[in-house]
Design a protein around this motif. Structure first.
Motif, PDB file in Angstrom:
ATOM      1  N   ALA A 461       0.845  -1.324  -0.052  1.00 51.37           N
ATOM      2  CA  ALA A 461      -0.120   0.009  -0.035  1.00 51.37           C
ATOM      3  C   ALA A 461       0.863   1.240  -0.122  1.00 51.37           C
ATOM      4  O   ALA A 461       0.630   2.277  -0.703  1.00 51.37           O
ATOM      5  CB  ALA A 461      -0.888   0.046   1.327  1.00 51.37           C
ATOM      6  N   ALA A 462       1.812   1.372   0.821  1.00 45.31           N
ATOM      7  CA  ALA A 462       2.716   2.290   0.866  1.00 45.31           C
ATOM      8  C   ALA A 462       3.514   2.657  -0.421  1.00 45.31           C
ATOM      9  O   ALA A 462       3.685   3.755  -0.876  1.00 45.31           O
ATOM     10  CB  ALA A 462       3.664   2.300   2.089  1.00 45.31           C
ATOM     11  N   LEU A 463       3.973   1.491  -0.945  1.00 47.16           N
ATOM     12  CA  LEU A 463       4.840   1.619  -2.169  1.00 47.16           C
ATOM     13  C   LEU A 463       4.021   2.056  -3.368  1.00 47.16           C
ATOM     14  O   LEU A 463       4.236   2.967  -3.997  1.00 47.16           O
ATOM     15  CB  LEU A 463       5.293   0.061  -2.592  1.00 47.16           C
ATOM     16  CG  LEU A 463       6.034  -0.233  -3.512  1.00 47.16           C
ATOM     17  CD1 LEU A 463       7.310   0.754  -3.613  1.00 47.16           C
ATOM     18  CD2 LEU A 463       6.555  -1.775  -3.947  1.00 47.16           C
ATOM     19  N   VAL A 464       2.792   1.548  -3.618  1.00 46.37           N
ATOM     20  CA  VAL A 464       1.815   1.863  -4.436  1.00 46.37           C
ATOM     21  C   VAL A 464       1.454   3.543  -4.428  1.00 46.37           C
ATOM     22  O   VAL A 464       1.505   4.294  -5.353  1.00 46.37           O
ATOM     23  CB  VAL A 464       0.607   1.090  -4.620  1.00 46.37           C
ATOM     24  CG1 VAL A 464      -0.313   1.724  -5.641  1.00 46.37           C
ATOM     25  CG2 VAL A 464       1.193  -0.269  -4.955  1.00 46.37           C
ATOM     26  N   TRP A 465       1.128   3.889  -3.148  1.00 44.49           N
ATOM     27  CA  TRP A 465       0.898   5.080  -2.934  1.00 44.49           C
ATOM     28  C   TRP A 465       2.104   6.257  -2.983  1.00 44.49           C
ATOM     29  O   TRP A 465       1.576   7.340  -3.512  1.00 44.49           O
ATOM     30  CB  TRP A 465       0.462   5.306  -1.386  1.00 44.49           C
ATOM     31  CG  TRP A 465      -0.502   6.291  -1.233  1.00 44.49           C
ATOM     32  CD1 TRP A 465      -1.077   7.456  -1.834  1.00 44.49           C
ATOM     33  CD2 TRP A 465      -1.234   6.486   0.216  1.00 44.49           C
ATOM     34  NE1 TRP A 465      -1.896   8.236  -1.101  1.00 44.49           N
ATOM     35  CE2 TRP A 465      -2.027   7.797   0.122  1.00 44.49           C
ATOM     36  CE3 TRP A 465      -1.383   5.652   1.521  1.00 44.49           C
ATOM     37  CZ2 TRP A 465      -2.841   8.079   1.349  1.00 44.49           C
ATOM     38  CZ3 TRP A 465      -1.901   6.227   2.268  1.00 44.49           C
ATOM     39  CH2 TRP A 465      -2.820   7.536   2.344  1.00 44.49           C
ATOM     40  N   LEU A 480      -6.120  -1.184  -4.692  1.00 49.56           N
ATOM     41  CA  LEU A 480      -5.665  -2.713  -4.297  1.00 49.56           C
ATOM     42  C   LEU A 480      -6.454  -3.764  -4.378  1.00 49.56           C
ATOM     43  O   LEU A 480      -6.258  -4.792  -4.739  1.00 49.56           O
ATOM     44  CB  LEU A 480      -5.270  -2.369  -2.733  1.00 49.56           C
ATOM     45  CG  LEU A 480      -3.898  -1.693  -2.587  1.00 49.56           C
ATOM     46  CD1 LEU A 480      -3.587  -1.332  -1.161  1.00 49.56           C
ATOM     47  CD2 LEU A 480      -2.721  -2.067  -3.307  1.00 49.56           C
ATOM     48  N   ALA A 481      -7.833  -3.473  -3.883  1.00 50.28           N
ATOM     49  CA  ALA A 481      -8.795  -4.517  -3.958  1.00 50.28           C
ATOM     50  C   ALA A 481      -9.166  -4.973  -5.368  1.00 50.28           C
ATOM     51  O   ALA A 481      -9.204  -5.949  -5.770  1.00 50.28           O
ATOM     52  CB  ALA A 481     -10.117  -4.076  -3.327  1.00 50.28           C
ATOM     53  N   LYS A 482      -9.130  -3.698  -6.338  1.00 46.91           N
ATOM     54  CA  LYS A 482      -9.677  -4.109  -7.886  1.00 46.91           C
ATOM     55  C   LYS A 482      -8.621  -4.817  -8.493  1.00 46.91           C
ATOM     56  O   LYS A 482      -8.801  -5.287  -9.497  1.00 46.91           O
ATOM     57  CB  LYS A 482      -9.969  -2.816  -8.307  1.00 46.91           C
ATOM     58  CG  LYS A 482     -11.369  -2.286  -7.764  1.00 46.91           C
ATOM     59  CD  LYS A 482     -11.682  -1.069  -8.248  1.00 46.91           C
ATOM     60  CE  LYS A 482     -13.038  -0.582  -7.829  1.00 46.91           C
ATOM     61  NZ  LYS A 482     -13.359   0.952  -8.282  1.00 46.91           N
ATOM     62  N   SER A 483      -7.340  -4.741  -8.105  1.00 42.16           N
ATOM     63  CA  SER A 483      -6.220  -5.121  -8.820  1.00 42.16           C
ATOM     64  C   SER A 483      -5.604  -6.509  -8.261  1.00 42.16           C
ATOM     65  O   SER A 483      -4.811  -7.062  -8.878  1.00 42.16           O
ATOM     66  CB  SER A 483      -4.967  -4.086  -8.834  1.00 42.16           C
ATOM     67  OG  SER A 483      -4.630  -3.697  -7.598  1.00 42.16           O
ATOM     68  N   ALA A 484      -6.056  -7.047  -6.997  1.00 48.14           N
ATOM     69  CA  ALA A 484      -5.648  -8.096  -6.424  1.00 48.14           C
ATOM     70  C   ALA A 484      -6.000  -9.219  -7.350  1.00 48.14           C
ATOM     71  O   ALA A 484      -6.749  -9.344  -8.228  1.00 48.14           O
ATOM     72  CB  ALA A 484      -6.316  -8.353  -5.048  1.00 48.14           C
ATOM     73  N   HIS A 498     -10.682 -10.210  -1.913  1.00 50.52           N
ATOM     74  CA  HIS A 498     -10.520  -9.686  -3.219  1.00 50.52           C
ATOM     75  C   HIS A 498      -9.274 -10.704  -3.732  1.00 50.52           C
ATOM     76  O   HIS A 498      -9.363 -10.637  -5.090  1.00 50.52           O
ATOM     77  CB  HIS A 498     -10.322  -8.118  -3.337  1.00 50.52           C
ATOM     78  CG  HIS A 498     -11.508  -7.423  -3.040  1.00 50.52           C
ATOM     79  ND1 HIS A 498     -12.765  -7.361  -3.699  1.00 50.52           N
ATOM     80  CD2 HIS A 498     -11.566  -6.536  -1.840  1.00 50.52           C
ATOM     81  CE1 HIS A 498     -13.433  -6.470  -3.397  1.00 50.52           C
ATOM     82  NE2 HIS A 498     -13.097  -6.138  -1.951  1.00 50.52           N
ATOM     83  N   GLY A 499      -8.532 -11.100  -2.980  1.00 51.80           N
ATOM     84  CA  GLY A 499      -7.402 -11.832  -3.414  1.00 51.80           C
ATOM     85  C   GLY A 499      -6.023 -11.298  -3.143  1.00 51.80           C
ATOM     86  O   GLY A 499      -6.013 -10.390  -2.138  1.00 51.80           O
ATOM     87  N   LEU A 500      -4.906 -11.904  -3.732  1.00 56.13           N
ATOM     88  CA  LEU A 500      -3.600 -11.703  -3.366  1.00 56.13           C
ATOM     89  C   LEU A 500      -3.226 -10.272  -3.741  1.00 56.13           C
ATOM     90  O   LEU A 500      -3.215  -9.883  -4.965  1.00 56.13           O
ATOM     91  CB  LEU A 500      -2.812 -12.780  -3.904  1.00 56.13           C
ATOM     92  CG  LEU A 500      -1.076 -12.506  -4.156  1.00 56.13           C
ATOM     93  CD1 LEU A 500      -0.749 -12.462  -2.483  1.00 56.13           C
ATOM     94  CD2 LEU A 500      -0.610 -13.424  -4.590  1.00 56.13           C
ATOM     95  N   VAL A 501      -2.829  -9.521  -2.883  1.00 58.46           N
ATOM     96  CA  VAL A 501      -2.408  -8.283  -3.069  1.00 58.46           C
ATOM     97  C   VAL A 501      -1.237  -7.971  -3.998  1.00 58.46           C
ATOM     98  O   VAL A 501      -0.292  -8.692  -4.062  1.00 58.46           O
ATOM     99  CB  VAL A 501      -1.955  -7.208  -1.952  1.00 58.46           C
ATOM    100  CG1 VAL A 501      -0.869  -7.905  -1.196  1.00 58.46           C
ATOM    101  CG2 VAL A 501      -1.919  -5.780  -2.078  1.00 58.46           C
ATOM    102  N   GLN A 502      -1.325  -7.089  -5.078  1.00 61.21           N
ATOM    103  CA  GLN A 502      -0.476  -7.056  -6.184  1.00 61.21           C
ATOM    104  C   GLN A 502       0.067  -5.640  -6.483  1.00 61.21           C
ATOM    105  O   GLN A 502      -0.680  -4.962  -6.671  1.00 61.21           O
ATOM    106  CB  GLN A 502      -0.991  -7.444  -7.499  1.00 61.21           C
ATOM    107  CG  GLN A 502      -1.486  -8.853  -7.591  1.00 61.21           C
ATOM    108  CD  GLN A 502      -0.345  -9.904  -7.440  1.00 61.21           C
ATOM    109  OE1 GLN A 502      -0.082 -10.481  -8.566  1.00 61.21           O
ATOM    110  NE2 GLN A 502       0.272 -10.494  -6.450  1.00 61.21           N
ATOM    111  N   ALA A 503       1.421  -5.473  -6.052  1.00 61.42           N
ATOM    112  CA  ALA A 503       1.873  -3.962  -6.283  1.00 61.42           C
ATOM    113  C   ALA A 503       1.911  -3.394  -7.800  1.00 61.42           C
ATOM    114  O   ALA A 503       1.478  -2.265  -8.042  1.00 61.42           O
ATOM    115  CB  ALA A 503       3.381  -3.936  -5.694  1.00 61.42           C
TER     116      ALA A 503
END
Length: 517
Positions: A461-465, A480-484, A498-503
């Motif tokens: 989350a911090a990295l993407v933000w 994060l939810a829509k791209s998981a 929503h699934g596995l978090v993806q940076a």
């Protein structure tokens, strides 16, 4: 984002007041958090003073305070027109524990499997310095070779050490997953360049438990320190009004709150993960399968690696063990919480360890089968029976990683496999046995838990933000939810959210579609 547990959270004040009443029956003075009406702080302070109490901690930013007062004054305080709730606090505990021993990494660097799994290795953290991530946990080993150079501040809410020391090791492990340096030794974190700012809110000592009131105070400190993301690898069974109020406040202030879904492997809701303002993170293994201990409920929002996660720990914070029976070494795992001592005697069958019989195990080492009661109670019963050590064998395949929780014992206790235990029971009773638990110099360790999944998600989350600072916390949460990576049943489900978090997927989605789209 709506969560069903909001209804439970709304009832927290009633549950908490019951806890206060129980406490009041056994203490002359009690400490509680009081939530009051906006603008009523002075009036409540005055009423507390008149009742013979005093303010311990100011939480005015959340229209609250922590006070101490005579127990007999609680009922009147709860009925005060300016008071919204009285909260005695409920237990919060760390939600991770050790796995198989890792090779002590010193001369080489390893990339833990979770880093590529969440795509952290595909996104640059060169801009991470514009984000501040707060870790609410047991502190951090500020001298660790993989963490020392990271910019960090902190505050200590315990009576143990300083914010930059870690008597438990859990907080240091979490910090390593988030930001361990790319420096040729040890491991790397999600943001390994050493630019992501950390704020350490130390709430746990060696025991690994604290009140939700302390957690709420620490969360406030995250905001006051300028944090953008709050990572909480902790939880408990009951909602807390003060924790809920602070969560609501921080979300309104633009912070993104992330917490562990829980390790009981059932459908119960863990808090603070269950609050609507908090992202609840479940744990998966290296094969993207749900960890058996990970909670399954409608609150689960994201999944991340949480099984056999390698990360940083303070030297000698981990324990090893040895068992020797008749000159034969038996592989073992030290019980978390076991004292670092040794014991010796003839090996004796202590069955399931359900009953203490003084003198029955005098000068003997108890061989105990797992089942029916807690590991802690088994060891306590062995000790009360005169046992010099406890060897507990599994009742299913695999190694036994047990914990004594907060129970204090004086004898060494270890876990062994079912096969080894049954072999000892069948042919080694009466033989000279020694058991020892001792500290290890390891700077890295493998842990399991939704505690380990949470920092993966928090750091992503911090990295993407950091690459999309115009986005709000809620928009980052939505992206994060829509791209998981969808796992399990199609769409959001109770196991993986929503699934596995993806940076990279989140970064690419925001770049292409905009914040939160």
């Amino acid at each position: 984002m709506f969560k069903p547990s909001l209804i439970v959270a709304a009832l927290g004040a009633a549950f908490s007041l019951t806890a206060v009443s129980v406490q009041a029956q056994n203490n002359d003075r009690v400490s509680v958090a009081v939530g009051h009406k906006a603008g009523a702080a002075a009036a409540v302070r005055n009423d507390v003073t008149k009742a013979g109490g005093r303010v311990l901690h100011d939480m005015s930013a959340a229209d609250a305070m922590v006070i101490e007062l005579p127990a007999k004054a609680l009922a009147a305080l709860a009925k005060n027109k300016n008071v919204d709730f009285v909260d005695a606090g409920v237990p919060r505990r760390i939600l991770g524990g050790k796995g198989p021993r890792s090779t002590a990494l010193t001369s080489t660097q390893t990339v833990p499997y979770g880093i590529p799994m969440v795509q952290a290795d595909q996104v640059s953290d060169s801009a991470a310095g514009n984000r501040n991530l707060c870790i609410v946990d047991s502190g951090i080993d500020g001298t660790h070779e993989d963490l020392a150079a990271i910019p960090k501040t902190g505050e200590n809410f315990t009576k143990s050490g300083r914010w930059d020391t870690d008597e438990n090791s859990h907080g240091t492990h979490v910090a390593g997953t988030i930001a361990a340096l790319n420096n040729s030794v040890g491991v790397v974190g999600v943001a390994p360049s050493g630019t992501l700012k950390l704020h350490i809110a130390k709430v746990f000592d060696a025991a690994g438990s604290a009140s939700s009131v302390v957690i709420a105070r620490a969360m406030l400190s995250c905001w006051q320190a300028g944090s953008n993301v709050v990572s909480m690898s902790l939880g408990g069974d009951s909602a807390s009004p003060i924790e809920q109020r602070v969560s609501t406040l921080l979300a309104k202030k633009g912070l993104l709150l992330i917490a562990a879904a829980g390790n009981d492997g059932n459908t119960a809701t863990s808090f603070p993960a269950g609050f609507p303002e908090v992202v609840s993170v479940a744990a998966i293994d290296a094969n993207k399968a749900r960890a058996g201990f990970s909670q399954v409920n409608a609150d689960v929002e994201l999944a991340a690696p949480g099984v056999a996660v390698q990360s940083t720990v303070p030297a000698f914070s981990q324990t090893g063990s040895s068992v020797d029976v008749g000159g034969m070494a038996v592989p073992s795992q030290s019980m978390d919480g076991s004292p670092r001592v040794s014991g010796a005697g003839a090996l004796a069958d202590f069955a399931l360890g359900e009953t203490a019989t003084p003198g029955s195990m005098a000068g003997k080492v108890c061989l105990i089968k797992r089942g029916n009661i807690s590991f802690a109670q088994k060891v306590v019963n062995c000790q009360a029976s005169g046992g010099a050590g406890a060897v507990i064998f599994n009742n299913t395949a695999g190694e036994l990683f047990g914990t004594l929780g907060e129970t204090m014992t004086a004898i060494p206790s270890v876990g062994i496999t079912q096969a080894d235990g049954e072999a000892l029971l069948a042919g080694k009773l009466g033989e000279a046995t020694s058991v020892a638990v001792f500290g290890l110099p390891d700077l890295y360790a493998s842990y399991n838990g939704t505690s380990m999944a949470t920092p993966h998600a928090s750091a992503v989350a911090a990295l993407v933000w950091s690459l999309h600072t115009s986005c709000s916390a809620e928009q980052i949460r939505a992206s994060l939810a829509k791209s998981a990576m969808d796992l399990g049943a199609p769409g959001r489900d109770a196991e993986f959210g929503h699934g596995l978090v993806q940076a990279k997927a989140a970064h690419d989605r925001i770049t292409a579609l905009g914040c939160g789209q």
